[in-house]
Design an enzyme around this catalytic site. Sequence first.
Site, short mmCIF file in Angstrom:
data_model
loop_
_atom_site.label_atom_id
_atom_site.label_comp_id
_atom_site.label_asym_id
_atom_site.label_seq_id
_atom_site.Cartn_x
_atom_site.Cartn_y
_atom_site.Cartn_z
CB ALA A 184 -0.80 -0.05 1.10
N GLY A 241 -0.35 -5.37 0.23
CA GLY A 241 -1.12 -5.40 -0.62
C GLY A 241 -0.78 -5.97 -1.95
CD GLU A 276 -3.82 -7.86 1.95
OE1 GLU A 276 -4.63 -7.89 2.91
OE2 GLU A 276 -3.31 -6.62 1.78
CD GLU A 302 -0.05 -6.07 5.47
OE1 GLU A 302 -0.64 -6.23 4.15
OE2 GLU A 302 0.66 -7.10 5.82
CG ASP A 331 14.15 3.38 7.85
OD1 ASP A 331 15.28 3.56 8.15
OD2 ASP A 331 13.72 2.19 7.09
CB VAL A 380 43.38 5.50 19.64
CG1 VAL A 380 44.01 4.79 18.61
CG2 VAL A 380 43.14 6.94 19.78
CD GLU A 388 35.81 9.12 23.25
OE1 GLU A 388 35.13 10.05 23.21
OE2 GLU A 388 36.21 8.47 22.27
CE LYS A 414 38.95 9.06 20.73
NZ LYS A 414 38.91 7.93 19.68
CB SER A 448 31.47 8.02 22.26
OG SER A 448 32.25 7.92 23.26
CG ASN A 450 30.62 -2.22 21.28
OD1 ASN A 450 30.85 -2.99 20.31
ND2 ASN A 450 31.35 -2.65 22.56
CE1 TYR A 490 16.81 1.16 12.39
CE2 TYR A 490 17.32 3.10 11.19
CZ TYR A 490 16.63 2.01 11.25
OH TYR A 490 15.81 1.52 10.41
#
Length: 713
Positions: free
Chosen positions: A68, A116, A119, A139, A296, A401, A403, A408, A430, A454, A658
């Site tokens: 649909a 659909g 169907e 669905e 999405d 490497v 944090e 860094k 992060s 992770n 996600y």
Amino acid sequence: MIYQGKSLNAALLENGIADVVFDAEGSVNKFDQQTVRELEEVCQALIDNGNVKGAVVRSAKGVFIVGADITEFGALFAMPDDEILTWVAKTSQAFDKFEDLPFPTVCAINGFALGGGCEMTLACDLRVADTTAVIGLPEVKLGLMPGFGGTVRLPRLIGADNAMEWMSTGRNNKPDAALKVGAIDAVVAPEKLQAAALSMVQDAIDGKIDWQARRAQKKSPLSLNKNESMMSFATAKAMVAAQAGKHYPAPHVMVDTLAAASVMDREGALKLENEGFVKLAKTDAAKAQIGIFMADQLVKGKGKKMAKAATKQVNQAAVLGAGIMGGGIAYQSAVTGTPTVMKDIAQPALDLGLTEAAKILGKGMQRGKVDAAKMAKTLNSIVPTLEYSAIKDADIVIEAVVENPKVKGIVLAETEQHVADDAIICSNTSTISINQLAASLQKPERFCGMHFFNPVHRMPLVEIIRGEKTSDETIAAVVAFTLKMGKTPIVVNDCPGFLVNRVLFPYFAGFSKLVLDGADFVAVDKVMEKDFGWPMGPAYLLDVVGMDTADHAAGVMAAGIPERLQKIDNDPVEALYKAQRLGQKNGKGFYNFGVDKRGKPTKTAAQEAYDLIKVEHKAFDKEEIIARLMIPMANEAVRCLEEGIVASAAEADMALLYGLGFPPFRGGIFRYMETMGLQNFVALADKYAHLGPIYQISDGLREMAAIGKSYFG
């Protein structure tokens, strides 16, 4: 030509066979309202023609029908119940009209035949699929159930048990599996599909196939005796209760509907299906899950558009820093076809990184998803090294490497001396500012953040963080590489914690304040898991993250946003960290972790944690627990949107879904607020505003609530 529409056409071939072709104006065929109208019209045109002896239904595109048109659902589902019922009943009657054509019909299925689209195949008397076909009724993933006859025809075709498994899981099915249960009648090579369908319909016309008996079976009650019916539906209800739980009403309503309709003919069964569909269309879960689908699509569309603009391709990658995270990134790059150098300063770290990749592949082999050839190819595509010289040909280098901004910065500066002038450099940080790290580089325009979650191979999100000097070309290339790795990229602007961690740490702060006020962390976890729907409660999540990591990140957030995220006095997280209760990584945190006699992991509330927190317990009702944790998260998400850290509420919702496992039936943090009602959320937040700045809403949110605006336009 028998009929010519915008989405459908029909022509008469030799031997009186009608060629009914779905060919919408867009890239795929969908069942929008126009297509449904044309289906009714083509049925009438076929009946009126008088020369038609049989019909083949097919697609002119690379896929049959994807389902649909979900973009129409928002307006449709906002209508009163009786109007939705009229719409879905009229739509399903169009499928009935096709099923009742006075001659045999055969569906030729190529590519996706979902929702659909599936169907439509069921409304035909016979079905032949090519080897590319993917068939299913998904669905339930939108908080709905089939509404165009799927719950009626599929169980009468493949049996109630198989049908309930298909519909309650929403799983896609390959042709061989569909053939095995009787959902299709034959599988052929793509180039033979049309000829096979024409041959099959000719056999039906000639009486070699009893198509009328097949049709009668789909229109009659299910052939189950009383005991078979009781066993089948009782088992299905128990399985749905165990797997879907209380937060997802769709599979429950679907099984109940199918059970009640099993003794009815098509007309009675379809009436129950229509009513069940309307009931689900009005649920918060459906609104949330449809919102997720739309968000999405938006995120994927933006990603593809940016990737199309990329001027640099990534054919060779490098990861700096092995270990579990570096090994996970190297694995994900290699398994999706990009050879990857994995560099570290210590051989044991390289060994750990390779072991991590091998462990992931080993589990894939156990589940039958990875064969020996794929395992060997992937591991051979990861080249471990202790030398910087090995990264000279890399198109992209991902620093992973420790944090620590100083470490860094040194690694990034060294990296720039060993790569090509056009190589892209990323940091898998992060929390540390991308602008701060970019100061270590001579060419900051080729640098951005690339924040993996992770475990890398399982978490779909990659936050791509744009610094002040990051070029559009760099972002486009990194987005393209992220998509190539099979991940979902969401581009955000630089700030402390970026998007996901910036909204997570106010949630953790709300948890710490609640515990210090006397809440039992086990009780809090139970409410946030069982009632709100998180995969882990906050105490358990902190144990998984690690108390050392959480304490360090909280410090970064406090330094970056001191007006709201100053560290809490007597913070339980800091207390556990100082006591070296680091969580799962050393087996002790809020919980003690171990294994039972059978070797299965165990998790028990730690008395040592209670002793360190040192507060008198008191009970909180679940509404207050949820409010005190979720208001800070929502408030910070709103500020991220208002400050332009994230481009849209939809992208913020998908990032939390996600990246953190936000409960899908709630649709994301912005959808959660809108389901509650922005005015109601403002009133709730004001009730707790005395607890501190993280509970105080922005002027922008207060204004939106006052004038009735939506974050979803």
